[in-house]
Design a protein around this motif. Structure first.
Motif, PDB file in Angstrom:
ATOM      1  N   LYS A 160      -5.097  -0.389  -8.042  1.00 33.62           N
ATOM      2  CA  LYS A 160      -5.788  -1.686  -8.349  1.00 33.62           C
ATOM      3  C   LYS A 160      -4.541  -2.662  -7.757  1.00 33.62           C
ATOM      4  O   LYS A 160      -4.933  -3.947  -7.545  1.00 33.62           O
ATOM      5  N   ARG A 194     -21.457   7.796 -11.932  1.00 31.73           N
ATOM      6  CA  ARG A 194     -20.675   6.961 -11.799  1.00 31.73           C
ATOM      7  C   ARG A 194     -21.049   5.560 -11.221  1.00 31.73           C
ATOM      8  O   ARG A 194     -20.759   5.013 -10.076  1.00 31.73           O
ATOM      9  N   PRO A 195     -22.137   4.677 -11.859  1.00 28.82           N
ATOM     10  CA  PRO A 195     -22.989   3.611 -11.367  1.00 28.82           C
ATOM     11  C   PRO A 195     -21.582   2.435 -11.418  1.00 28.82           C
ATOM     12  O   PRO A 195     -20.500   2.467 -11.913  1.00 28.82           O
ATOM     13  N   ASP A 227     -22.572  -0.614 -12.258  1.00 32.82           N
ATOM     14  CA  ASP A 227     -23.618  -2.040 -12.836  1.00 32.82           C
ATOM     15  C   ASP A 227     -22.777  -2.754 -13.365  1.00 32.82           C
ATOM     16  O   ASP A 227     -22.760  -4.125 -13.421  1.00 32.82           O
ATOM     17  N   LEU A 228     -21.726  -2.434 -14.058  1.00 30.68           N
ATOM     18  CA  LEU A 228     -20.956  -3.198 -15.077  1.00 30.68           C
ATOM     19  C   LEU A 228     -20.115  -4.196 -14.124  1.00 30.68           C
ATOM     20  O   LEU A 228     -19.836  -5.243 -14.646  1.00 30.68           O
ATOM     21  N   SER A 232     -15.260   0.428 -19.832  1.00 30.46           N
ATOM     22  CA  SER A 232     -15.027   0.881 -18.427  1.00 30.46           C
ATOM     23  C   SER A 232     -13.731   0.365 -17.767  1.00 30.46           C
ATOM     24  O   SER A 232     -13.336  -0.959 -17.768  1.00 30.46           O
ATOM     25  N   VAL A 233     -13.107   1.349 -17.366  1.00 28.36           N
ATOM     26  CA  VAL A 233     -11.652   0.923 -16.877  1.00 28.36           C
ATOM     27  C   VAL A 233     -11.861   0.078 -15.626  1.00 28.36           C
ATOM     28  O   VAL A 233     -11.228  -1.034 -15.340  1.00 28.36           O
ATOM     29  N   GLY A 234     -12.611   0.752 -14.676  1.00 26.99           N
ATOM     30  CA  GLY A 234     -12.774  -0.070 -13.289  1.00 26.99           C
ATOM     31  C   GLY A 234     -13.665  -1.408 -13.480  1.00 26.99           C
ATOM     32  O   GLY A 234     -13.075  -2.281 -12.723  1.00 26.99           O
ATOM     33  N   ASP A 278      -9.349  12.741 -18.039  1.00 28.94           N
ATOM     34  CA  ASP A 278      -8.391  13.260 -16.770  1.00 28.94           C
ATOM     35  C   ASP A 278      -7.558  14.519 -17.028  1.00 28.94           C
ATOM     36  O   ASP A 278      -6.820  14.897 -16.189  1.00 28.94           O
ATOM     37  N   ILE A 335     -16.903  11.052 -21.721  1.00 29.92           N
ATOM     38  CA  ILE A 335     -16.743  10.230 -20.864  1.00 29.92           C
ATOM     39  C   ILE A 335     -17.482  10.300 -19.242  1.00 29.92           C
ATOM     40  O   ILE A 335     -18.392   9.452 -19.032  1.00 29.92           O
TER      41      ILE A 335
HETATM   42  C1  UD1 Z   1     -11.138   5.442 -14.147  1.00 30.75           C
HETATM   43  C2  UD1 Z   1     -10.144   6.322 -13.599  1.00 30.75           C
HETATM   44  C3  UD1 Z   1     -10.592   7.831 -13.684  1.00 30.75           C
HETATM   45  C4  UD1 Z   1     -10.901   7.949 -15.309  1.00 30.75           C
HETATM   46  C5  UD1 Z   1     -11.707   6.842 -15.763  1.00 30.75           C
HETATM   47  C6  UD1 Z   1     -11.891   7.011 -17.154  1.00 30.75           C
HETATM   48  C7  UD1 Z   1      -9.368   5.146 -11.632  1.00 30.75           C
HETATM   49  C8  UD1 Z   1      -9.216   4.887 -10.167  1.00 30.75           C
HETATM   50  N1  UD1 Z   1     -10.186   6.013 -12.124  1.00 30.75           N
HETATM   51  O1  UD1 Z   1     -12.298   5.703 -13.547  1.00 30.75           O
HETATM   52  O2  UD1 Z   1      -9.446   8.544 -13.338  1.00 30.75           O
HETATM   53  O3  UD1 Z   1     -11.452   9.267 -15.254  1.00 30.75           O
HETATM   54  O4  UD1 Z   1     -11.300   5.642 -15.459  1.00 30.75           O
HETATM   55  O5  UD1 Z   1     -10.672   7.006 -17.920  1.00 30.75           O
HETATM   56  O6  UD1 Z   1      -8.685   4.203 -12.234  1.00 30.75           O
HETATM   57  N2  UD1 Z   1     -19.857   3.163 -16.040  1.00 30.75           N
HETATM   58  C9  UD1 Z   1     -20.949   2.657 -15.762  1.00 30.75           C
HETATM   59  N3  UD1 Z   1     -21.230   1.585 -15.196  1.00 30.75           N
HETATM   60  C10 UD1 Z   1     -20.200   1.080 -14.531  1.00 30.75           C
HETATM   61  C11 UD1 Z   1     -18.804   1.554 -14.637  1.00 30.75           C
HETATM   62  C12 UD1 Z   1     -18.560   2.580 -15.258  1.00 30.75           C
HETATM   63  O7  UD1 Z   1     -21.941   3.258 -16.370  1.00 30.75           O
HETATM   64  O8  UD1 Z   1     -20.393  -0.097 -14.009  1.00 30.75           O
HETATM   65  C13 UD1 Z   1     -19.656   4.453 -16.677  1.00 30.75           C
HETATM   66  C14 UD1 Z   1     -19.037   5.708 -15.900  1.00 30.75           C
HETATM   67  O9  UD1 Z   1     -20.134   6.377 -15.248  1.00 30.75           O
HETATM   68  C15 UD1 Z   1     -18.425   6.488 -17.009  1.00 30.75           C
HETATM   69  C16 UD1 Z   1     -17.877   5.564 -18.006  1.00 30.75           C
HETATM   70  O10 UD1 Z   1     -18.760   4.238 -17.905  1.00 30.75           O
HETATM   71  O11 UD1 Z   1     -19.312   7.437 -17.685  1.00 30.75           O
HETATM   72  C17 UD1 Z   1     -16.266   5.343 -17.802  1.00 30.75           C
HETATM   73  O12 UD1 Z   1     -15.972   4.976 -16.607  1.00 30.75           O
HETATM   74  P1  UD1 Z   1     -14.877   4.005 -16.026  1.00 30.75           P
HETATM   75  O13 UD1 Z   1     -14.094   3.682 -17.160  1.00 30.75           O
HETATM   76  O14 UD1 Z   1     -15.456   2.723 -15.570  1.00 30.75           O
HETATM   77  O15 UD1 Z   1     -14.186   4.858 -15.098  1.00 30.75           O
HETATM   78  P2  UD1 Z   1     -13.596   4.592 -13.597  1.00 30.75           P
HETATM   79  O16 UD1 Z   1     -13.005   3.136 -13.660  1.00 30.75           O
HETATM   80  O17 UD1 Z   1     -14.366   4.920 -12.552  1.00 30.75           O
END
Ligand code: UD1
Length: 430
Positions: A27, A125-126, A128-129, A167-169, A310, A332
């Motif tokens: 990031k 892993r959508p 959308d957010l 959501s982390v990402g 993780d 998760i």
């Molecule tokens: C990040 C980490 C990953 C870790 C995860 C949870 C990176 C590169 N990866 O992944 O190693 O396992 O955090 O700690 O930093 N979701 C939605 N819509 C979205 C985004 C997420 O439905 O737009 C859902 C995902 O499918 C999942 C949940 O939200 O079920 C959490 O995901 P998220 O925290 O976003 O994980 P990542 O950022 O992809």
């Protein structure tokens, strides 16, 4: 395709230096697109994932120079100009977090065309957010043929974004976009992982105005431009926890340095409950176990500061040899028990029902050929292999190379018998 062979049974003794966090580094690299000045990242992990992203950033206009600094590996990223706002499928598919270049491209360039990342082995892993957050900041988003076409010709506008869940990402993505937006942004129900705080620290050193990162509410005051800086990547908490469990399953005494024990407190509490001796110190922690069988304990994966998803696969490897039945609840990701059939090949006794796995501890594991479908699952097989009788061969090592720097070297330095076998003559089918 390389494989890793582990001869089980060696106790571990020594020190393992922890690298910079992969999930932070990628990031921070994306953040370099927000300025035309050089961003120097120190304590960089050298991984397949950082290389993939380096390739993509170079294509977008960044100059990416890797070097060895006084304190370890560094990467200097300079994007005088964005030469292309196009992130193709081939590059985003290789590493899904590449998708996070969308926000910075939009913030600096006003437009971008970035491939949707698609699903992956641990679930749908959508994104959308991510897209809703960018829309809330005023971007016009269209989806065609697997690509996101995004535009904000007059720049992004600050907004209040209330995430339906953490959501982390998506939180990172919104932060990367909002720092250059006009006006103020509030991110509610934000993710609070340490990598978020690391990103905010780096952005603030570049001149951004971000407060509250690491809590559920983040305030961002938009600024018109950012400058370069030097920033040290935060230690990798997942690597830290992984080696803590390697030491616990193998037995012996291992000191993990250049890291922080508070980042994995939820894991350490469970390890202590299981009977592992954990001693935190200012530069990391020491893990000790002398022979006695561990107790079975239950875990539920949660957002930070809860038990990290993780680290779930690795903890399951540890519990395969514990006394009694342990229960794992994965909250998760929907498909994160892919390591279970492979652990079973080593002799583990595990049953899965929906998001819950029950592990009945066995007296011993036996080495076998195994294969994994994702990064954390692969390393859980290495951990199990450290305690299995005979030789365990983990196929598809490229998953490990994505996230663990010099894994064999770090483990061997503590007396583990781990070696890399070059190529296996088989074609990989993904
Ligand atoms: C990040 C980490 C990953 C870790 C995860 C949870 C990176 C590169 N990866 O992944 O190693 O396992 O955090 O700690 O930093 N979701 C939605 N819509 C979205 C985004 C997420 O439905 O737009 C859902 C995902 O499918 C999942 C949940 O939200 O079920 C959490 O995901 P998220 O925290 O976003 O994980 P990542 O950022 O992809």
């Amino acid at each position: 395709m390389d494989r890793i062979a582990i001869t089980g049974g060696a106790r571990l003794q020594g020190e393992i230096p922890i690298s910079g966090a992969k999930n932070s580094a990628i990031k921070l690299m994306a953040a370099s697109l927000l300025t035309d000045e050089p961003l120097r990242l120190t304590n960089m992990p050298r991984l397949a994932d950082t290389r993939f992203l380096g390739k993509l950033l170079a294509r977008l206009g960044a100059e990416v120079v890797e070097s060895e600094g006084p304190d370890g590996p560094e990467t200097l990223l300079t994007t005088r100009e964005i030469v292309s706002g196009f992130a193709p499928y081939e590059l985003v598919r290789q590493m899904r977090a590449s998708f996070n270049v969308l926000g910075p491209l939009l913030a600096r360039n006003g437009q971008a065309k970035v491939s949707l990342p698609g699903g992956c082995s641990i679930g749908a892993r959508p994104v959308d957010l991510h897209l809703k957050a960018l829309e809330a900041l005023g971007a016009k988003i269209d989806l065609h043929e697997g690509y996101v076409y995004a535009q904000a010709p007059r720049g992004l506008q600050g907004a209040v974004i209330d995430f339906p869940f953490n959501s982390v990402g998506a939180t990172e993505h919104a932060m990367l976009a909002a720092v250059l937006a006009h006006g103020d942004t509030v991110l509610e129900n934000a993710a609070a992982e340490p990598e978020l705080a690391d990103l905010a620290d780096c952005l603030n050193a570049m001149g951004a105005k971000v407060s509250g990162a690491g809590t559920r509410t983040i305030h961002i005051q938009g600024v018109s431009r950012l400058s370069g800086t030097t920033h040290a990547v935060v230690p990798d908490r997942i690597e830290t926890g992984t080696y803590a469990m390697a030491a616990a399953i193998a037995g012996g005494e291992v000191r993990l340095t250049r890291t922080r024990s508070d980042f994995i407190q939820a894991l350490l509490d469970k390890m202590v409950e299981a009977g592992v001796d954990v001693t935190p110190h200012s530069d990391g922690l020491t893990i000790k176990r002398n022979g006695a069988r561990l107790n079975a304990v239950e875990i539920t994966t949660e957002q930070y500061p809860g038990f990290a998803t993780d680290l779930q696969a690795q903890f399951m490897a540890l519990m395969t040899l514990a006394d009694g039945e342990s229960v794992f609840r994965e909250t998760i990701f929907e498909n994160r028990f892919m390591h279970v059939p492979e652990l079973a090949r080593l002799g583990a006794d595990i049953s899965v029902h929906g998001g819950e796995a029950r592990v009945r501890g066995v007296a011993s594991l036996e080495g076998a050929q195994v294969m994994a479908t994702d990064l954390r699952a692969s390393v859980s097989l290495v951990i199990a292999g450290l305690a299995a009788q005979g030789e365990t061969v983990v196929n598809r090592v490229y998953h490990l190379d994505r996230g663990f720097e010099r894994l064999e070297e770090k483990l061997c330095a503590c007396g583990a018998q781990v070696r890399r076998l070059k190529g296996d003559g088989e074609e990989e089918v993904e």
